[in-house]
Scaffold this active site. Structure first.
Site, mmCIF file in Angstrom:
data_model
loop_
_atom_site.group_PDB
_atom_site.id
_atom_site.type_symbol
_atom_site.label_atom_id
_atom_site.label_comp_id
_atom_site.label_asym_id
_atom_site.label_seq_id
_atom_site.Cartn_x
_atom_site.Cartn_y
_atom_site.Cartn_z
ATOM 1 C CD GLU A 85 -3.052 0.848 2.179
ATOM 2 O OE1 GLU A 85 -3.986 0.165 1.714
ATOM 3 O OE2 GLU A 85 -3.016 1.247 3.340
ATOM 4 C CE LYS A 91 -1.896 3.486 6.682
ATOM 5 N NZ LYS A 91 -2.044 2.312 7.567
ATOM 6 C CE LYS A 136 -7.846 -0.193 2.547
ATOM 7 N NZ LYS A 136 -6.877 0.098 3.603
ATOM 8 C CD GLU A 154 -11.545 -2.544 5.943
ATOM 9 O OE1 GLU A 154 -10.664 -2.242 5.115
ATOM 10 O OE2 GLU A 154 -11.852 -1.820 6.915
ATOM 11 C CG ASN A 175 -8.970 -3.297 8.858
ATOM 12 O OD1 ASN A 175 -7.817 -3.525 9.250
ATOM 13 N ND2 ASN A 175 -9.398 -2.088 8.549
ATOM 14 C CD GLU A 230 -8.688 -5.050 4.351
ATOM 15 O OE1 GLU A 230 -9.529 -5.431 3.532
ATOM 16 O OE2 GLU A 230 -8.827 -4.007 5.048
ATOM 17 C CB SER A 231 -4.659 -3.528 9.373
ATOM 18 O OG SER A 231 -5.436 -2.737 8.515
HETATM 19 O O1 LIG Z 1 -4.115 3.120 9.133
HETATM 20 C C1 LIG Z 1 -4.780 3.844 9.899
HETATM 21 O O2 LIG Z 1 -4.278 4.551 10.799
HETATM 22 C C2 LIG Z 1 -6.268 3.907 9.761
HETATM 23 C C3 LIG Z 1 -6.997 4.698 10.635
HETATM 24 C C4 LIG Z 1 -8.359 4.789 10.499
HETATM 25 C C5 LIG Z 1 -9.018 4.089 9.505
HETATM 26 C C6 LIG Z 1 -8.296 3.298 8.616
HETATM 27 C C7 LIG Z 1 -6.930 3.203 8.738
HETATM 28 N N1 LIG Z 1 -6.192 2.445 7.860
HETATM 29 C C8 LIG Z 1 -6.699 1.961 6.636
HETATM 30 C C9 LIG Z 1 -6.210 0.652 6.265
HETATM 31 O O3 LIG Z 1 -7.040 -0.167 5.965
HETATM 32 C C10 LIG Z 1 -4.752 0.353 6.232
HETATM 33 O O4 LIG Z 1 -4.109 1.387 5.569
HETATM 34 C C11 LIG Z 1 -4.363 -0.942 5.536
HETATM 35 O O5 LIG Z 1 -5.126 -2.013 5.954
HETATM 36 C C12 LIG Z 1 -2.876 -1.226 5.820
HETATM 37 O O6 LIG Z 1 -2.681 -1.325 7.214
HETATM 38 P P1 LIG Z 1 -1.222 -1.286 7.841
HETATM 39 O O7 LIG Z 1 -0.402 -2.350 7.164
HETATM 40 O O8 LIG Z 1 -1.417 -1.578 9.290
HETATM 41 O O9 LIG Z 1 -0.672 0.064 7.574
#
Ligand SMILES: O=C(O)c1ccccc1NCC(=O)[C@H](O)[C@H](O)COP(=O)(O)O
Length: 254
Positions: free
Chosen positions: A53, A55, A114, A159, A180, A210-211
């Site tokens: 991503e 980001k 996204k 999601e 997520n 995810e995340s």
């Molecule tokens: O990433 C955040 O801080 C966030 C806060 C509030 C709502 C959504 C958020 N993230 C969106 C996502 O879904 C993530 O960017 C994506 O899943 C990647 O997650 P990560 O690998 O933990 O950065």
């Protein structure tokens, strides 16, 4: 839409901004690069199927990366990413439709948009290969948004965060589901979320964790729990951990 009172303030703010955002007066028709096919191809050649991503920032990230999104995406693909996700949300994530356009021109893998899409016309902001639809925010509108996304040619990644939302996604006809690990009420990340929800998904659903995937051990853990693919932002964008290419390769080779 579902009640939003229990959401983290940052998420309420994201939704308020999404409600206000203009949508173009046109209807897109896209010829997508298949996201499920790209994940399966990565798996077949021994890579952990990873959606990396772009980001730039987020409510839970310090600072903002201002690197060229297209250059970042090229590095991610060089590192073995099966697909790229691009934040297009501007106010809280530093994203834009222009960034997605530039990324999609720069790489030949599928590109996921996204964002926090709440109504059909918002699908038409920019061409992508896939769009994210968040079950919690769309509630009863999910099936309609899923149909509208598919009508335009997009793959749709729906999601969810718990079993009820998984059922909501399946009832709406989703075949590509992201669980997520980040709880949008508290913004706490817990990899056990995927492990709890994944066993309840039918085998023919493509499941994305995810995340919160940070280390190769996390990647292996999600794969062992049934993830067909991972969506990873922060760990790949983390300049202190390394460059984007090597951060991607570390997870893809887990
Ligand atoms: O990433 C955040 O801080 C966030 C806060 C509030 C709502 C959504 C958020 N993230 C969106 C996502 O879904 C993530 O960017 C994506 O899943 C990647 O997650 P990560 O690998 O933990 O950065």
């Amino acid at each position: 839409m579902n009640e939003t009172a229990d959401l983290a303030p940052a998420v309420r703010s994201i939704l308020d901004a999404a409600r206000e955002r203009d949508a173009p007066d046109r209807r897109l028709s896209v010829s997508p690069r298949s996201l499920p096919d790209a994940l399966a191809a990565a798996d077949a050649d021994g890579r952990v199927p990873t959606i990396a991503e772009v980001k730039p920032t987020s409510p839970t990230t310090d600072g903002e990366r201002r690197d060229d999104p297209a250059a970042l995406a090229r590095e991610m693909v060089e590192g073995g990413a099966a697909a790229i996700s691009v934040l297009t949300e501007p106010e809280h994530f530093g994203g834009s439709p222009d960034a997605l356009r530039a990324v999609r021109d720069a790489v030949d893998v599928p590109v996921l948009r996204k964002d926090f899409l709440l109504r059909e016309a918002q699908l038409d902001a920019v061409e992508a290969d896939a769009v994210l639809l968040i079950a919690r925010f769309l509630g009863d509108d999910l099936a309609g948004m899923l149909a509208a996304a598919r009508d335009r040619g997009f793959d749709a990644l729906v999601e969810v965060h718990d079993r009820d939302e998984l059922q909501q996604a399946l009832d709406a006809g989703a075949d590509l589901v992201g669980v997520n690990n980040r709880d949008l009420a508290e913004l706490v990340v817990d990899l056990e979320t995927f492990e709890t929800v994944a066993p309840h998904a039918p085998d023919d659903v493509t499941l994305i964790a995810e995340s919160g995937v940070t280390t190769p051990a996390d990647a292996r853990r999600m794969r062992e729990a049934g993830a067909d693919g991972l969506l990873v932002g922060s760990a790949i964008m983390d300049a202190e951990a390394g460059d984007v290419e090597s951060n991607t390769r570390r997870l893809v080779s887990a």
